[in-house]
Design a protein around this motif. Sequence first.
Motif, PDB file in Angstrom:
ATOM      1  N   ASP A 220      -7.848  23.510  29.391  1.00 39.12           N
ATOM      2  CA  ASP A 220      -8.426  22.482  30.486  1.00 39.12           C
ATOM      3  C   ASP A 220      -9.614  21.686  29.798  1.00 39.12           C
ATOM      4  OD1 ASP A 220      -6.552  23.316  32.269  1.00 39.12           O
ATOM      5  OD2 ASP A 220      -7.779  24.510  33.510  1.00 39.12           O
ATOM      6  N   ASN A 221     -10.605  22.513  29.026  1.00 37.39           N
ATOM      7  CA  ASN A 221     -11.578  21.793  28.588  1.00 37.39           C
ATOM      8  C   ASN A 221     -11.293  20.967  27.306  1.00 37.39           C
ATOM      9  OD1 ASN A 221     -13.321  23.586  30.129  1.00 37.39           O
ATOM     10  ND2 ASN A 221     -13.842  25.127  28.493  1.00 37.39           N
ATOM     11  N   GLN A 222     -10.550  21.306  26.538  1.00 36.49           N
ATOM     12  CA  GLN A 222      -9.763  20.344  25.573  1.00 36.49           C
ATOM     13  C   GLN A 222      -9.458  18.919  26.226  1.00 36.49           C
ATOM     14  OE1 GLN A 222      -7.019  23.097  23.591  1.00 36.49           O
ATOM     15  NE2 GLN A 222      -7.510  21.851  21.967  1.00 36.49           N
ATOM     16  N   ILE A 223      -8.713  19.206  27.256  1.00 36.51           N
ATOM     17  CA  ILE A 223      -8.017  17.795  27.934  1.00 36.51           C
ATOM     18  C   ILE A 223      -9.438  17.040  28.441  1.00 36.51           C
ATOM     19  CG2 ILE A 223      -6.927  17.118  29.955  1.00 36.51           C
ATOM     20  CD1 ILE A 223      -4.851  19.523  29.618  1.00 36.51           C
TER      21      ILE A 223
ATOM     22  N   ARG B 207      -9.955  13.277  27.518  1.00 33.71           N
ATOM     23  CA  ARG B 207     -10.174  12.420  28.219  1.00 33.71           C
ATOM     24  C   ARG B 207     -11.354  11.226  28.183  1.00 33.71           C
ATOM     25  NH1 ARG B 207      -5.380  11.173  29.444  1.00 33.71           N
ATOM     26  NH2 ARG B 207      -4.171  12.451  30.740  1.00 33.71           N
ATOM     27  N   ALA B 208     -12.348  12.223  27.724  1.00 29.82           N
ATOM     28  CA  ALA B 208     -13.994  11.469  27.789  1.00 29.82           C
ATOM     29  C   ALA B 208     -13.852  10.863  26.646  1.00 29.82           C
ATOM     30  CB  ALA B 208     -15.046  12.603  27.623  1.00 29.82           C
ATOM     31  N   ILE B 209     -13.231  11.282  25.487  1.00 27.42           N
ATOM     32  CA  ILE B 209     -12.989  10.290  24.326  1.00 27.42           C
ATOM     33  C   ILE B 209     -12.404   9.011  24.562  1.00 27.42           C
ATOM     34  CG2 ILE B 209     -12.177  10.438  21.869  1.00 27.42           C
ATOM     35  CD1 ILE B 209     -12.696  13.114  21.677  1.00 27.42           C
ATOM     36  N   GLU B 210     -11.352   9.286  25.186  1.00 25.57           N
ATOM     37  CA  GLU B 210     -10.434   7.920  25.422  1.00 25.57           C
ATOM     38  C   GLU B 210     -11.088   6.938  26.466  1.00 25.57           C
ATOM     39  OE1 GLU B 210      -5.524   8.642  26.684  1.00 25.57           O
ATOM     40  OE2 GLU B 210      -7.136   9.491  28.276  1.00 25.57           O
ATOM     41  N   ALA B 211     -11.871   7.659  27.145  1.00 27.25           N
ATOM     42  CA  ALA B 211     -12.696   6.803  28.092  1.00 27.25           C
ATOM     43  C   ALA B 211     -13.885   5.986  27.274  1.00 27.25           C
ATOM     44  CB  ALA B 211     -13.251   7.221  29.384  1.00 27.25           C
TER      45      ALA B 211
ATOM     46  N   VAL C  89      -6.186   7.381  21.664  1.00 26.14           N
ATOM     47  CA  VAL C  89      -6.418   8.692  21.041  1.00 26.14           C
ATOM     48  C   VAL C  89      -4.971   9.273  21.062  1.00 26.14           C
ATOM     49  CG1 VAL C  89      -7.631  10.814  21.180  1.00 26.14           C
ATOM     50  CG2 VAL C  89      -8.774   8.771  22.158  1.00 26.14           C
ATOM     51  N   SER C  90      -4.580  10.162  19.984  1.00 24.11           N
ATOM     52  CA  SER C  90      -3.579  10.700  19.908  1.00 24.11           C
ATOM     53  C   SER C  90      -3.683  12.220  19.498  1.00 24.11           C
ATOM     54  CB  SER C  90      -2.555  10.073  19.022  1.00 24.11           C
ATOM     55  OG  SER C  90      -2.086   8.833  19.500  1.00 24.11           O
ATOM     56  N   MET C  91      -3.125  13.243  20.044  1.00 25.18           N
ATOM     57  CA  MET C  91      -3.397  14.637  19.907  1.00 25.18           C
ATOM     58  C   MET C  91      -2.046  14.764  18.642  1.00 25.18           C
ATOM     59  SD  MET C  91      -3.634  17.893  22.018  1.00 25.18           S
ATOM     60  CE  MET C  91      -4.970  17.340  22.794  1.00 25.18           C
ATOM     61  N   VAL C  92      -2.450  15.408  17.526  1.00 21.37           N
ATOM     62  CA  VAL C  92      -1.438  15.288  16.575  1.00 21.37           C
ATOM     63  C   VAL C  92      -0.905  16.961  16.201  1.00 21.37           C
ATOM     64  CG1 VAL C  92      -1.391  13.228  15.713  1.00 21.37           C
ATOM     65  CG2 VAL C  92      -2.869  14.892  14.736  1.00 21.37           C
TER      66      VAL C  92
ATOM     67  N   SER D 242       2.066  16.320  31.569  1.00 19.67           N
ATOM     68  CA  SER D 242       1.860  16.468  33.267  1.00 19.67           C
ATOM     69  C   SER D 242       0.270  16.183  33.628  1.00 19.67           C
ATOM     70  CB  SER D 242       2.173  18.062  33.416  1.00 19.67           C
ATOM     71  OG  SER D 242       1.291  19.004  33.091  1.00 19.67           O
ATOM     72  N   THR D 243      -0.568  16.063  32.905  1.00 13.33           N
ATOM     73  CA  THR D 243      -1.723  15.547  33.085  1.00 13.33           C
ATOM     74  C   THR D 243      -1.861  14.094  33.691  1.00 13.33           C
ATOM     75  OG1 THR D 243      -2.580  14.956  30.885  1.00 13.33           O
ATOM     76  CG2 THR D 243      -3.071  17.213  31.670  1.00 13.33           C
ATOM     77  N   LYS D 244      -2.433  13.466  34.524  1.00 15.62           N
ATOM     78  CA  LYS D 244      -2.706  12.531  34.889  1.00 15.62           C
ATOM     79  C   LYS D 244      -2.852  11.502  33.686  1.00 15.62           C
ATOM     80  CE  LYS D 244      -4.719   9.061  38.360  1.00 15.62           C
ATOM     81  NZ  LYS D 244      -6.023   9.017  39.129  1.00 15.62           N
ATOM     82  N   GLY D 245      -1.918  10.310  33.520  1.00 15.37           N
ATOM     83  CA  GLY D 245      -1.950   9.635  32.449  1.00 15.37           C
ATOM     84  C   GLY D 245      -1.829  10.504  31.271  1.00 15.37           C
ATOM     85  N   ALA D 246      -0.449  10.887  31.063  1.00 15.34           N
ATOM     86  CA  ALA D 246      -0.209  11.815  29.998  1.00 15.34           C
ATOM     87  C   ALA D 246      -0.815  11.706  28.659  1.00 15.34           C
ATOM     88  CB  ALA D 246       1.334  11.896  29.847  1.00 15.34           C
ATOM     89  N   ILE D 247      -1.016  12.742  27.893  1.00 13.87           N
ATOM     90  CA  ILE D 247      -1.782  12.761  26.751  1.00 13.87           C
ATOM     91  C   ILE D 247      -0.774  12.568  25.566  1.00 13.87           C
ATOM     92  CG2 ILE D 247      -2.920  14.091  25.005  1.00 13.87           C
ATOM     93  CD1 ILE D 247      -4.758  15.126  27.418  1.00 13.87           C
ATOM     94  N   LYS D 248      -0.775  11.534  24.748  1.00 18.02           N
ATOM     95  CA  LYS D 248       0.339  11.561  23.577  1.00 18.02           C
ATOM     96  C   LYS D 248       0.110  12.772  22.837  1.00 18.02           C
ATOM     97  CE  LYS D 248      -0.822   7.186  23.402  1.00 18.02           C
ATOM     98  NZ  LYS D 248      -1.055   5.859  22.321  1.00 18.02           N
ATOM     99  N   TYR D 249       1.115  13.323  22.635  1.00 18.91           N
ATOM    100  CA  TYR D 249       0.867  14.453  21.614  1.00 18.91           C
ATOM    101  C   TYR D 249       2.436  14.409  20.832  1.00 18.91           C
ATOM    102  CZ  TYR D 249       1.352  19.440  19.598  1.00 18.91           C
ATOM    103  OH  TYR D 249       1.260  20.429  19.124  1.00 18.91           O
TER     104      TYR D 249
END
Length: 108
Positions: A53-56, A60-64, A71-74, A93-100
């Motif tokens: 949850d902290n990683q997410i 999100r803070a970086i993305e903003a 930002v893409s998580m690889v 499943s997070t709001k505004g899915a994170i690309k992984y």
Amino acid sequence: MEHKMNISSVIIRIKNDEKLKSTLQILNDFKGVEIVTHEKSKIIATIQSDKIDNQIAIFRAIEALENVEDVSMVFDYDDENFSQKDVSEILNSTKGAIKYSGDVNNKI
């Protein structure tokens, strides 16, 4: 007390190369973020925290950030015993899915 570790790598693409230095300074101020390398409009960094949850939240803070285009998580590793499928499902499943992708080749 057992300490959990979660680490992920991200590729950050910025909008304006002229603001690279200031963007790097902002990222360096984030707790748990380490800049690995950068070139022109791309920054590779790691995010470390004790919970996914902290990683997410850090992601999100970086993305903003104003100068961040994408930002893409690889890669993701966690001590919470999540499988890569679980991680993908959590991120998607997070709001505004994170690309992984788990694959850096299509991001560089």
